[in-house]
Write a protein that holds these residues in place. Sequence first.
Motif: not given
Length: 124
Positions: A45-47, A53-59, A67-70
């Motif tokens: 399994r890979e990340f 929690g607020s959605g303000g920071i993504t990784y 290509r992908f957006t969380i």
Amino acid sequence: QVQLVESGGGLVQAGGSLRLSCAASGRTFSRYYMGWFRQAPEKEREFVAAISGSGGITYYADSVKGRFTISRDNAKNTVYLQMNSLKPEDTAVYYCAADESPILNRIDRRYDYWGQGTQVTVSS
């Protein structure tokens, strides 16, 4: 405790798009940092991506960056993974996970709750 249910997987041609959703139970969804992981046959399994929690920071993992957006909608207790420009190597079961710790983790064992997964198959 939180329960997670993924949806939105399916079969798509290379270059296509899919949007995965992960619906969470409970009234404290915004306190959980959320992640998406994937597991291809005979692979670990890979990340894929994580969001605060607020959605303000993504990784993002390097393999999906650009290509992908969380994203997340805390009013709907849902986290999303928009997947564009899909490649055959993106084929996997995709899982969402919730982390009680306020840290963006790429390590799966750090997450506390998991969904059952949704299959994504990208044909060439």
